[in-house]
Structures are given as C-alpha cells and as structure tokens.
Design a protein around this motif. Structure first.
Motif, PDB file in Angstrom:
ATOM      1  N   LYS A   4    -102.569  31.822  28.622  1.00  0.00           N
ATOM      2  CA  LYS A   4    -101.995  30.698  27.879  1.00  0.00           C
ATOM      3  C   LYS A   4    -101.298  31.241  26.637  1.00  0.00           C
ATOM      4  O   LYS A   4    -101.729  32.262  26.077  1.00  0.00           O
ATOM      5  N   TRP A  55     -98.815  37.609  38.298  1.00  0.00           N
ATOM      6  CA  TRP A  55     -99.453  37.175  37.052  1.00  0.00           C
ATOM      7  C   TRP A  55     -99.319  38.218  35.947  1.00  0.00           C
ATOM      8  O   TRP A  55     -99.248  37.872  34.759  1.00  0.00           O
ATOM      9  N   TRP A  58     -98.894  27.528  36.406  1.00  0.00           N
ATOM     10  CA  TRP A  58     -98.555  27.386  34.990  1.00  0.00           C
ATOM     11  C   TRP A  58     -97.439  26.357  34.779  1.00  0.00           C
ATOM     12  O   TRP A  58     -96.756  25.970  35.712  1.00  0.00           O
TER      13      TRP A  58
END
Length: 214
Positions: free
Chosen positions: A37, A68, A200
């Motif tokens: 985040k 990722w 996301w």
C-alpha cells in the motif's frame, strides 16, 4: 500388486508435498501482498519488494511474484523524491515487468502494469518525458481494454492520469471523475482469479472519487 501399491504411495507422497509447497507459496505471497500500500512506510515496502524478489527467484515458473515486485517498486518510486533514485527503482520494476511480459504477454494485467510503469516514468520528469510516455501509457491501456474491458484498473489509471492533468491540456475533474466512477462500478463486481492475483487500485480510486465533489 506390490509395485502398484508402491507406485500409489509414491504418487500420493508427491501430491501431498506439491500441495504443501503450493500452500507455502500462496501464504508467503498473501502476507507480502497485504503490505503493498502507498501508506506503508518505505523501509517496510522495500522489505516487501525484496520478499517478492526472493519468491520470484524460487518460483521461476510463476509470474505473480515478478508482477507484484514490479508493482511494489513502482509504488516506491512514487514515494521517492530524488529523480535519479526514482529511475533506479523503476529500472528494477522494468526488469520484473519483462519477466511478467515473457510469461503472460496476452494478459490484460500485464498491459495495465505496462501502463502503470509508463505513468511512473512520466512522473519523474513530465515536461521532458510526455512525448515518449504518454503514448506508451495510452497504448498499453488501449490494449488492456481491448483484451478485457471489465478490468477496473484500466479506468482507475485513466482517471488518475486525467485528474492530475491540467484542464488546459485536456484533464481535470470534469473528465476524470466519470472514469473513476466507472472504475468504482467495475471494482464492485470484480473478483480476482485468486487471493494473490492483481487486486490493487480500490483505495486510490476511492480517494480520488472523494475529491470529485470538492
């Protein structure tokens, strides 16, 4: 008969071991993804990027660890203030993106990641980079939309880009907010393929939408 029993025993053992390995991989990925985040402190986010890198090196057949890792390095670039350091982080992101693109060239998430990377490169020096990276950004999202128009991240990135583009250059809330609203509608029904697939964008989209009425 003995040979049959031995074969079945070995097959069962291999299957159990593979399942355990797969579960270990998934748990490691889930734990790392939970920290990805923008508000996560930079040192922790750097550790997470390293964790994805280690998983990618161990699970060479998988594409999600590299995906990722690339995305995490993009986030880190947005948190960095020094232009040279931003580009260094994006160089790492680009290397992982290439890994993903080799394994998943026709995946819309790969195309969205390419757009995210182009956007991050542009953000380092918009005045001198827009001629290269704006077309790259738009082309990548165009391909993603042609592949899967239901991917909400397409509309989040489009809306975010326009949100921060001055009105005199075709941006602003008037054109950005309908796209952000469209993204929110698609996020409401979007279901990732698994707990470790791309997910996301929701928080960013919600924040930008909250600014639309101001």
């Amino acid at each position: 008969m003995k040979k049959t029993v031995l074969f079945l025993t070995l097959a069962l053992g291999i299957g159990v071991n593979a399942h355990a390995q797969n579960e270990k991989y998934t748990k490691a990925m889930e734990g790392a993804i939970a920290t990805v985040k923008f508000m996560t402190p930079t040192p922790e986010l750097q550790q997470t990027a390293g964790q994805f890198e280690r998983i990618a090196n161990a699970e060479t057949a998988e594409w999600l660890p590299a995906y990722w890792a690339a995305y995490t390095y993009v986030l880190l670039s947005f948190k960095e203030t020094d232009a040279a350091k931003k580009d260094a982080l994006l160089d790492k992101a680009a290397a992982f993106y290439q890994n993903v693109a080799q394994k998943q060239p026709d995946n819309d998430e790969t195309m969205v990641l390419a757009a995210q990377l182009a956007s991050a490169r542009l953000a380092v020096d918009p005045e001198n980079r827009w001629q290269q990276y704006v077309p790259e950004f738009e082309a990548a999202l165009g391909k993603a939309k042609a592949k899967n128009a239901e991917n909400p991240r397409i509309y989040t990135l489009q809306g975010q880009s326009l949100f921060y583009t001055p009105e005199q250059y075709g941006g602003g809330k008037t054109v950005a907010c309908p796209l952000l609203k469209q993204a929110a509608e698609k996020f409401a029904t979007f279901k990732p393929a698994s707990t470790i697939h791309p997910s996301w964008g929701v928080e960013t989209n919600q924040y930008l939408l909250s600014q639309c009425g101001k």
